[in-house]
Design a protein around this motif. Sequence first.
Motif, mmCIF file in Angstrom:
data_model
loop_
_atom_site.group_PDB
_atom_site.id
_atom_site.type_symbol
_atom_site.label_atom_id
_atom_site.label_comp_id
_atom_site.label_asym_id
_atom_site.label_seq_id
_atom_site.Cartn_x
_atom_site.Cartn_y
_atom_site.Cartn_z
ATOM 1 N N ASN A 34 -2.582 -9.056 6.428
ATOM 2 C CA ASN A 34 -1.260 -8.923 7.033
ATOM 3 C C ASN A 34 -0.178 -9.610 6.214
ATOM 4 O OD1 ASN A 34 -1.473 -7.614 9.901
ATOM 5 N ND2 ASN A 34 -3.257 -8.946 9.729
ATOM 6 N N LEU A 35 -0.502 -10.756 5.651
ATOM 7 C CA LEU A 35 0.485 -11.490 4.864
ATOM 8 C C LEU A 35 0.868 -10.723 3.604
ATOM 9 C CD1 LEU A 35 -0.948 -15.120 5.161
ATOM 10 C CD2 LEU A 35 0.967 -14.126 6.404
ATOM 11 N N ILE A 36 -0.124 -10.143 2.945
ATOM 12 C CA ILE A 36 0.165 -9.357 1.739
ATOM 13 C C ILE A 36 1.018 -8.152 2.094
ATOM 14 C CG2 ILE A 36 -0.834 -7.942 -0.101
ATOM 15 C CD1 ILE A 36 -3.221 -9.840 -0.120
ATOM 16 N N LEU A 37 0.678 -7.471 3.191
ATOM 17 C CA LEU A 37 1.487 -6.336 3.628
ATOM 18 C C LEU A 37 2.924 -6.774 3.920
ATOM 19 C CD1 LEU A 37 -0.864 -4.319 6.033
ATOM 20 C CD2 LEU A 37 -0.224 -3.769 3.685
ATOM 21 N N GLY A 38 3.063 -7.913 4.608
ATOM 22 C CA GLY A 38 4.394 -8.405 4.935
ATOM 23 C C GLY A 38 5.224 -8.704 3.711
ATOM 24 N N ARG A 39 4.602 -9.292 2.694
ATOM 25 C CA ARG A 39 5.328 -9.644 1.478
ATOM 26 C C ARG A 39 5.639 -8.413 0.626
ATOM 27 N NH1 ARG A 39 6.086 -14.501 -0.802
ATOM 28 N NH2 ARG A 39 5.433 -16.361 0.340
ATOM 29 N N VAL A 40 4.673 -7.514 0.498
ATOM 30 C CA VAL A 40 4.844 -6.346 -0.371
ATOM 31 C C VAL A 40 5.810 -5.329 0.238
ATOM 32 C CG1 VAL A 40 3.662 -4.349 -1.383
ATOM 33 C CG2 VAL A 40 2.592 -6.603 -1.472
ATOM 34 N N LEU A 41 5.715 -5.130 1.560
ATOM 35 C CA LEU A 41 6.501 -4.078 2.209
ATOM 36 C C LEU A 41 7.898 -4.529 2.611
ATOM 37 C CD1 LEU A 41 3.750 -2.539 4.542
ATOM 38 C CD2 LEU A 41 4.428 -1.796 2.255
ATOM 39 N N THR A 50 11.433 -4.268 7.061
ATOM 40 C CA THR A 50 11.632 -2.934 7.623
ATOM 41 C C THR A 50 10.358 -2.098 7.554
ATOM 42 O OG1 THR A 50 13.970 -2.992 6.998
ATOM 43 C CG2 THR A 50 13.020 -0.835 7.511
ATOM 44 N N ALA A 51 9.756 -2.003 6.371
ATOM 45 C CA ALA A 51 8.525 -1.212 6.221
ATOM 46 C C ALA A 51 7.355 -1.874 6.935
ATOM 47 C CB ALA A 51 8.199 -1.026 4.731
ATOM 48 N N PHE A 52 7.368 -3.219 7.000
ATOM 49 C CA PHE A 52 6.284 -3.930 7.679
ATOM 50 C C PHE A 52 6.289 -3.635 9.184
ATOM 51 C CE2 PHE A 52 4.515 -8.011 9.481
ATOM 52 C CZ PHE A 52 3.199 -7.752 9.106
ATOM 53 N N LEU A 69 -9.597 -4.804 0.852
ATOM 54 C CA LEU A 69 -9.708 -4.374 -0.545
ATOM 55 C C LEU A 69 -9.192 -2.955 -0.756
ATOM 56 C CD1 LEU A 69 -13.221 -5.872 -1.398
ATOM 57 C CD2 LEU A 69 -10.966 -6.790 -1.991
ATOM 58 N N ILE A 70 -9.517 -2.051 0.169
ATOM 59 C CA ILE A 70 -9.085 -0.659 0.018
ATOM 60 C C ILE A 70 -7.567 -0.536 0.142
ATOM 61 C CG2 ILE A 70 -9.152 1.644 1.063
ATOM 62 C CD1 ILE A 70 -12.079 1.009 1.858
ATOM 63 N N THR A 71 -7.006 -1.112 1.203
ATOM 64 C CA THR A 71 -5.561 -0.977 1.446
ATOM 65 C C THR A 71 -4.742 -1.662 0.364
ATOM 66 O OG1 THR A 71 -6.028 -0.998 3.817
ATOM 67 C CG2 THR A 71 -3.740 -1.283 3.141
ATOM 68 N N ILE A 72 -5.028 -2.920 0.112
ATOM 69 C CA ILE A 72 -4.256 -3.673 -0.868
ATOM 70 C C ILE A 72 -4.477 -3.106 -2.266
ATOM 71 C CG2 ILE A 72 -3.776 -5.946 -1.820
ATOM 72 C CD1 ILE A 72 -3.036 -5.510 1.174
ATOM 73 N N GLY A 73 -5.711 -2.635 -2.539
ATOM 74 C CA GLY A 73 -6.005 -2.042 -3.844
ATOM 75 C C GLY A 73 -5.148 -0.817 -4.115
ATOM 76 N N ILE A 74 -5.056 0.082 -3.145
ATOM 77 C CA ILE A 74 -4.247 1.293 -3.311
ATOM 78 C C ILE A 74 -2.769 0.945 -3.486
ATOM 79 C CG2 ILE A 74 -3.420 3.391 -2.162
ATOM 80 C CD1 ILE A 74 -6.172 3.622 -0.842
ATOM 81 N N THR A 105 3.265 2.747 -1.026
ATOM 82 C CA THR A 105 3.517 1.885 0.134
ATOM 83 C C THR A 105 3.707 2.680 1.421
ATOM 84 O OG1 THR A 105 5.887 1.875 -0.399
ATOM 85 C CG2 THR A 105 4.555 0.057 -1.252
ATOM 86 N N SER A 106 3.289 3.922 1.404
ATOM 87 C CA SER A 106 3.430 4.762 2.599
ATOM 88 C C SER A 106 2.507 4.262 3.712
ATOM 89 C CB SER A 106 3.094 6.214 2.262
ATOM 90 O OG SER A 106 3.098 7.009 3.427
ATOM 91 N N SER A 107 2.915 4.501 4.954
ATOM 92 C CA SER A 107 2.136 4.045 6.101
ATOM 93 C C SER A 107 0.781 4.736 6.206
ATOM 94 C CB SER A 107 2.924 4.269 7.390
ATOM 95 O OG SER A 107 3.325 5.618 7.508
ATOM 96 N N TRP A 108 0.631 5.930 5.598
ATOM 97 C CA TRP A 108 -0.663 6.621 5.667
ATOM 98 C C TRP A 108 -1.733 5.851 4.907
ATOM 99 C CZ3 TRP A 108 -3.397 7.954 1.420
ATOM 100 C CH2 TRP A 108 -2.723 8.167 0.216
ATOM 101 N N VAL A 109 -1.329 5.074 3.897
ATOM 102 C CA VAL A 109 -2.294 4.270 3.129
ATOM 103 C C VAL A 109 -2.925 3.218 4.039
ATOM 104 C CG1 VAL A 109 -2.561 2.631 1.234
ATOM 105 C CG2 VAL A 109 -1.115 4.651 0.938
#
Length: 416
Positions: A33-40, A43-45, A164-169, A176-180
């Motif tokens: 979650n933290l990586i998603l929050g920082r990368v996105l 708004t995207a998060f 690994l799958i989500t952050i790797g992609i 950074t699309s939500s489908w990933v």
Amino acid sequence: MQLIATLKSKKLTPEQIFMVSVLAVNGGNYLYNLILGRVLGPTAFADAAVLITFLLVLSFIAMTFQLVTAKFSVLFENSVFGSFITQVYKRAFGVGIILGIAIICFAGELQALFNTTSKSMFVIFGCGVPLYFLMSVNRGTFQGKKDYKALSITYQGEMLSRLLITIGIILVFDITSSWVIAAGILLSFGFGLFPFKVKQFNLKKILPLEEKYSNQIKKFFLLTAFYELTQIVINNSDILLVKHYFESYEAGLYASLALIGRMVYFIAWMFVMLLLPAVVELKKEGKETASILLKYVGYIAIISALIIVTCISLPELIIHILFGEEYLAMAPLLWKYAIATSMFAFSNIFAYYYLSLDKYIPVIISGIFGMLQMVLVIFYHGSLEQVVHMQIVAMALLLVIQLGFFKLETRKPKNA
């Protein structure tokens, strides 16, 4: 696996190994979650937070099957257990298919309701729902039989694969699309199925359970389902309501606050996993059960106090390290949200304790206050601070009443 072998060499009990494993899984989920929050970004998060919230909602629904499986895995043996587990798998998979199809069919409506950028993320998520229900029943057998090594592996497999799958992609392909995020969740359900005990059930030949067993299961299932519904309302209604009433930027900020503040609840969850089979077994043997409850309540008290004090002392530092400067506006609310979730964690373990003992008044109480929290947020959402205050009010009242019920129950034998 190497970690588990090392822990065994240190003479840790299976329960302690599971606790360490749960802490690792929670840490991995937080990292995800933290990586998603920082990368996105906020708004995207906010879109990612909707999917993560859907995952939590799904976990609570499926937890009904897991807890039913865990409890009766302790009580049933041999052919009775075989018939029971086969029926649970069949019904759980059926419910999973129905829910999955519903999510896919209403993907467009869900997109409009939660103001997301895409409906494909709901379609992908819906495809994985049946797998999640199978995974939960499988986990219930491990929990009931106290096979904490296998239970740890299935949780670790789900967490690691999703991370690994989500952050790797995202990092490798810069998508950074939500489908990933939805695809990562779907694939993690497959990994979470292992280890899977295929031989423990036979779908071709199902022996009917005796009526007394069927009645026991139905009663516990219905009350557990009701309680898990209250968990969904209390744990997730705030995020979904904030996403509905506020702009995406503010909703993303609030999602970061909820993620940090709920640390207490997710740590307390591992004690619930250990509590239920232990209480059922003690009751089966005619032994007292309150001491094991108080032991876990003590653990939660220590953990809650440490987290709340840290949130009061270093709110800006915590948010800066975990999410970054974009989220610093939530610093003043961090300790307040931690208090709300701490009170809920206490109330939760009391409710699960009485659920294990087939006493359902605390479950009904939780349902009432879960609805109260949602109603308060619906009527009072002038600011994010007000949303947090409404949760504190609801959870404080819930905890006071749960403690009062426990006090009355413990006095009963003395007055008898």
